[in-house]
Write a protein that holds these residues in place. Structure first.
Motif, PDB file in Angstrom:
ATOM      1  N   GLY A 271     -37.792 -64.801 -53.411  1.00 40.49           N
ATOM      2  CA  GLY A 271     -39.045 -64.641 -52.576  1.00 40.49           C
ATOM      3  C   GLY A 271     -40.173 -65.371 -52.084  1.00 40.49           C
ATOM      4  O   GLY A 271     -39.742 -66.043 -51.610  1.00 40.49           O
ATOM      5  N   THR A 272     -40.783 -64.830 -50.540  1.00 41.67           N
ATOM      6  CA  THR A 272     -41.837 -65.333 -50.223  1.00 41.67           C
ATOM      7  C   THR A 272     -42.859 -65.750 -51.106  1.00 41.67           C
ATOM      8  O   THR A 272     -43.274 -65.792 -50.345  1.00 41.67           O
ATOM      9  N   HIS A 273     -42.965 -65.983 -52.726  1.00 39.79           N
ATOM     10  CA  HIS A 273     -44.246 -65.911 -53.138  1.00 39.79           C
ATOM     11  C   HIS A 273     -43.411 -66.273 -54.593  1.00 39.79           C
ATOM     12  O   HIS A 273     -42.287 -65.589 -54.761  1.00 39.79           O
ATOM     13  N   ILE A 274     -43.970 -67.286 -55.628  1.00 45.16           N
ATOM     14  CA  ILE A 274     -43.732 -67.428 -56.539  1.00 45.16           C
ATOM     15  C   ILE A 274     -44.593 -67.044 -57.646  1.00 45.16           C
ATOM     16  O   ILE A 274     -43.737 -65.540 -57.540  1.00 45.16           O
ATOM     17  N   ILE A 275     -45.888 -66.895 -57.639  1.00 40.60           N
ATOM     18  CA  ILE A 275     -46.065 -65.900 -58.151  1.00 40.60           C
ATOM     19  C   ILE A 275     -47.873 -66.433 -57.529  1.00 40.60           C
ATOM     20  O   ILE A 275     -47.945 -65.185 -57.152  1.00 40.60           O
ATOM     21  N   ASN A 276     -48.806 -67.158 -57.667  1.00 43.32           N
ATOM     22  CA  ASN A 276     -50.066 -67.285 -56.960  1.00 43.32           C
ATOM     23  C   ASN A 276     -50.057 -68.057 -55.418  1.00 43.32           C
ATOM     24  O   ASN A 276     -50.040 -67.681 -54.571  1.00 43.32           O
ATOM     25  N   ALA A 277     -49.085 -68.783 -55.554  1.00 43.08           N
ATOM     26  CA  ALA A 277     -48.321 -69.773 -54.016  1.00 43.08           C
ATOM     27  C   ALA A 277     -47.030 -69.177 -53.323  1.00 43.08           C
ATOM     28  O   ALA A 277     -46.327 -68.007 -53.942  1.00 43.08           O
ATOM     29  N   GLN A 278     -47.433 -69.633 -52.407  1.00 37.71           N
ATOM     30  CA  GLN A 278     -46.254 -69.438 -51.263  1.00 37.71           C
ATOM     31  C   GLN A 278     -44.799 -69.711 -51.210  1.00 37.71           C
ATOM     32  O   GLN A 278     -45.517 -71.133 -51.656  1.00 37.71           O
ATOM     33  N   SER A 279     -43.766 -69.258 -51.525  1.00 42.70           N
ATOM     34  CA  SER A 279     -42.506 -70.978 -51.273  1.00 42.70           C
ATOM     35  C   SER A 279     -42.322 -70.640 -49.803  1.00 42.70           C
ATOM     36  O   SER A 279     -42.725 -70.124 -48.984  1.00 42.70           O
ATOM     37  N   VAL A 280     -41.033 -71.287 -49.929  1.00 39.14           N
ATOM     38  CA  VAL A 280     -41.172 -71.714 -48.281  1.00 39.14           C
ATOM     39  C   VAL A 280     -39.968 -70.770 -47.446  1.00 39.14           C
ATOM     40  O   VAL A 280     -39.860 -71.352 -46.979  1.00 39.14           O
ATOM     41  N   GLU A 281     -39.989 -70.192 -49.020  1.00 43.44           N
ATOM     42  CA  GLU A 281     -38.840 -68.795 -48.270  1.00 43.44           C
ATOM     43  C   GLU A 281     -39.492 -68.134 -46.981  1.00 43.44           C
ATOM     44  O   GLU A 281     -40.679 -67.738 -46.936  1.00 43.44           O
ATOM     45  N   THR A 282     -39.161 -67.827 -45.881  1.00 37.39           N
ATOM     46  CA  THR A 282     -39.210 -66.608 -45.075  1.00 37.39           C
ATOM     47  C   THR A 282     -38.807 -65.577 -44.576  1.00 37.39           C
ATOM     48  O   THR A 282     -37.140 -64.919 -45.441  1.00 37.39           O
ATOM     49  N   PRO A 283     -38.826 -64.204 -44.100  1.00 39.29           N
ATOM     50  CA  PRO A 283     -38.557 -63.252 -44.290  1.00 39.29           C
ATOM     51  C   PRO A 283     -37.187 -63.173 -43.165  1.00 39.29           C
ATOM     52  O   PRO A 283     -36.477 -62.428 -44.008  1.00 39.29           O
ATOM     53  N   GLY A 284     -37.364 -63.746 -42.317  1.00 40.63           N
ATOM     54  CA  GLY A 284     -35.574 -63.740 -42.058  1.00 40.63           C
ATOM     55  C   GLY A 284     -36.087 -63.299 -40.140  1.00 40.63           C
ATOM     56  O   GLY A 284     -37.247 -62.558 -40.378  1.00 40.63           O
ATOM     57  N   ALA A 285     -35.249 -63.653 -39.457  1.00 42.17           N
ATOM     58  CA  ALA A 285     -35.432 -63.005 -37.872  1.00 42.17           C
ATOM     59  C   ALA A 285     -35.763 -61.648 -38.048  1.00 42.17           C
ATOM     60  O   ALA A 285     -34.538 -60.650 -38.740  1.00 42.17           O
ATOM     61  N   GLY A 286     -36.228 -60.793 -37.367  1.00 33.69           N
ATOM     62  CA  GLY A 286     -36.131 -59.526 -37.524  1.00 33.69           C
ATOM     63  C   GLY A 286     -36.867 -58.594 -38.524  1.00 33.69           C
ATOM     64  O   GLY A 286     -36.542 -57.315 -39.054  1.00 33.69           O
ATOM     65  N   THR A 287     -37.101 -59.367 -39.743  1.00 35.72           N
ATOM     66  CA  THR A 287     -37.196 -58.614 -40.977  1.00 35.72           C
ATOM     67  C   THR A 287     -38.825 -58.394 -41.187  1.00 35.72           C
ATOM     68  O   THR A 287     -39.359 -59.687 -40.448  1.00 35.72           O
ATOM     69  N   LEU A 288     -39.276 -57.197 -41.424  1.00 39.67           N
ATOM     70  CA  LEU A 288     -40.701 -57.217 -42.114  1.00 39.67           C
ATOM     71  C   LEU A 288     -41.008 -56.865 -43.543  1.00 39.67           C
ATOM     72  O   LEU A 288     -39.976 -56.357 -44.082  1.00 39.67           O
ATOM     73  N   ALA A 289     -41.313 -57.407 -44.249  1.00 44.16           N
ATOM     74  CA  ALA A 289     -41.676 -57.528 -46.139  1.00 44.16           C
ATOM     75  C   ALA A 289     -43.118 -56.346 -45.850  1.00 44.16           C
ATOM     76  O   ALA A 289     -44.362 -57.328 -45.581  1.00 44.16           O
ATOM     77  N   PHE A 290     -43.043 -55.912 -46.956  1.00 42.78           N
ATOM     78  CA  PHE A 290     -44.464 -55.154 -47.341  1.00 42.78           C
ATOM     79  C   PHE A 290     -44.545 -55.694 -48.461  1.00 42.78           C
ATOM     80  O   PHE A 290     -43.017 -55.209 -49.491  1.00 42.78           O
ATOM     81  N   LEU A 291     -45.582 -56.285 -49.222  1.00 41.97           N
ATOM     82  CA  LEU A 291     -45.638 -56.296 -50.483  1.00 41.97           C
ATOM     83  C   LEU A 291     -47.576 -56.054 -50.956  1.00 41.97           C
ATOM     84  O   LEU A 291     -48.495 -55.480 -50.219  1.00 41.97           O
ATOM     85  N   ILE A 292     -47.054 -55.733 -52.305  1.00 39.83           N
ATOM     86  CA  ILE A 292     -48.326 -55.333 -52.875  1.00 39.83           C
ATOM     87  C   ILE A 292     -48.621 -56.355 -54.364  1.00 39.83           C
ATOM     88  O   ILE A 292     -47.084 -56.197 -54.915  1.00 39.83           O
ATOM     89  N   GLN A 293     -49.584 -56.825 -54.035  1.00 36.37           N
ATOM     90  CA  GLN A 293     -49.900 -57.281 -55.188  1.00 36.37           C
ATOM     91  C   GLN A 293     -51.059 -57.150 -56.044  1.00 36.37           C
ATOM     92  O   GLN A 293     -52.008 -56.475 -55.314  1.00 36.37           O
ATOM     93  N   HIS A 294     -50.708 -56.733 -57.267  1.00 32.91           N
ATOM     94  CA  HIS A 294     -52.254 -56.186 -58.421  1.00 32.91           C
ATOM     95  C   HIS A 294     -52.330 -56.557 -59.296  1.00 32.91           C
ATOM     96  O   HIS A 294     -51.438 -57.647 -59.854  1.00 32.91           O
ATOM     97  N   ARG A 295     -53.136 -57.419 -59.950  1.00 33.26           N
ATOM     98  CA  ARG A 295     -53.980 -58.238 -60.724  1.00 33.26           C
ATOM     99  C   ARG A 295     -54.821 -56.935 -61.601  1.00 33.26           C
ATOM    100  O   ARG A 295     -55.698 -56.541 -61.346  1.00 33.26           O
ATOM    101  N   PHE A 296     -54.267 -56.287 -63.647  1.00 31.40           N
ATOM    102  CA  PHE A 296     -55.503 -55.592 -63.685  1.00 31.40           C
ATOM    103  C   PHE A 296     -56.847 -57.630 -64.647  1.00 31.40           C
ATOM    104  O   PHE A 296     -56.700 -58.187 -64.350  1.00 31.40           O
ATOM    105  N   GLY A 297     -57.128 -56.847 -64.908  1.00 33.67           N
ATOM    106  CA  GLY A 297     -58.708 -57.399 -65.632  1.00 33.67           C
ATOM    107  C   GLY A 297     -57.869 -58.191 -67.014  1.00 33.67           C
ATOM    108  O   GLY A 297     -56.780 -58.454 -67.423  1.00 33.67           O
ATOM    109  N   THR A 298     -58.423 -59.033 -67.591  1.00 35.11           N
ATOM    110  CA  THR A 298     -57.977 -60.453 -68.082  1.00 35.11           C
ATOM    111  C   THR A 298     -57.422 -59.866 -69.731  1.00 35.11           C
ATOM    112  O   THR A 298     -58.555 -58.809 -69.797  1.00 35.11           O
TER     113      THR A 298
END
Length: 306
Positions: free
Chosen positions: A54-81
């Motif tokens: 993926g383009t993200h590891i956990i918090n950090a972004q990775s070296v990956e990109t979506p690729g030419a002409g690709t649209l990535a939609f991300l839903i990132q969710h965190r609950f409480g502690t």
């Protein structure tokens, strides 16, 4: 008569010699061809793909990109502690959400925008894969991706909160990263992330406008579709390092057809660089752990834009 027999024997011997030599010559030709093929294969440069899934590891972004002409939609969710107790259902009654889109302009250049409900923050970034890991002749040992992002808070500051209204410039933060990754084997990838966060505004005297950090991340495949992931950001000494915590995250990636489903535990509440690098307040080892997930779905839109 003797002359005829001598001629027959000579002709027969010559034919046998020729027939015996032909298979050997053919085998030698095949062997030379195979050696030439192996030599060509060893000198051919090939790009190492899927250092991370993926383009993200956990918090950090990775070296990956979506690729030419690709649209990535991300839903990132965190609950409480998790240590918030049963009254808060161990964090499940609370929620932080970030929605984002990432688009590959080319196979190496991508842009993205996102929005999180923490301080009603919008963010955007540009990501360029400057170097790609390759094998073969003159192999490149690592992939290097450059990342520049900015974020702006749109939270209303009023007298009721005892915080004066802020100018547009004072609401903006910037992040600059060099993402350096190597895929050591089909199952193991490691990434280093020198990071600079610049904040136009700091509310307290002594707080750093520039925050330096060094991050590290990894991915270890466990099965064909499941991988263990982790990332960590070490804050260099200064006010921020003395008053905040290093961001740590561990999780698993699950590949399910058209998308990657990521489950993780981290002490960082925010999901963009301006939050998790300089503003992580939770202590992972004291139970200040946020359970969360990321769902990434890719859409091919290049053909539709032509």
């Amino acid at each position: 008569m003797l002359s005829s027999l001598r001629t027959l024997f000579i002709a027969t011997g010559t034919l046998v010699a020729v027939l015996g030599f032909a298979p050997a010559a053919h085998a030698q030709t095949d062997l030379l061809g195979e050696l030439e093929k192996q030599t060509a294969d060893s000198t051919r440069r090939e790009v190492v793909a899927a250092t991370f899934k993926g383009t993200h590891i956990i918090n950090a972004q990775s070296v990956e990109t979506p690729g030419a002409g690709t649209l990535a939609f991300l839903i990132q969710h965190r609950f409480g502690t998790l240590n918030s107790g049963a009254y808060e259902f161990f964090g499940l009654d609370q929620a932080v959400l970030r929605l984002s889109f990432e688009y590959g302009i080319t196979n190496r250049l991508a842009v993205g925008i996102g929005r999180t409900n923490i301080e009603k923050t919008f963010d955007g970034f540009v990501k360029y894969k400057a170097l790609q890991q390759t094998t073969g002749a003159h192999a490149m040992p690592v992939t290097v991706t450059l990342l520049a992002s900015s974020a702006i808070t749109t939270l209303k500051f009023t007298q009721a909160t005892n915080v004066p209204e802020r100018s547009t410039a004072s609401r903006v933060d910037y992040a600059y990263q060099v993402l350096i990754a190597r895929k050591f084997s089909p199952g193991l990838s490691v990434q280093l992330m020198p990071t600079l966060i610049h904040r136009n505004y700091t509310p307290l005297a002594g707080m750093q406008n520039d925050v330096y950090s060094v991050g590290a991340g990894l991915r270890q495949k466990l099965t064909k579709r499941i991988a263990l992931t982790a990332d960590y950001f070490y804050l260099l000494p200064g006010y921020v390092a003395d008053n905040f915590h290093n961001a740590l995250g561990v999780g698993v990636d699950i590949e399910t057809g058209g998308h990657v489903f990521q489950l993780h535990f981290t002490n960082a509440k925010g999901m963009s660089e301006k939050f998790f690098v300089p503003q992580t307040t939770g202590n992972f080892f004291n139970g200040d752990i946020y359970f969360g997930f990321t769902v990434a779905r890719n859409f091919t839109v290049k053909s539709q834009l032509k």
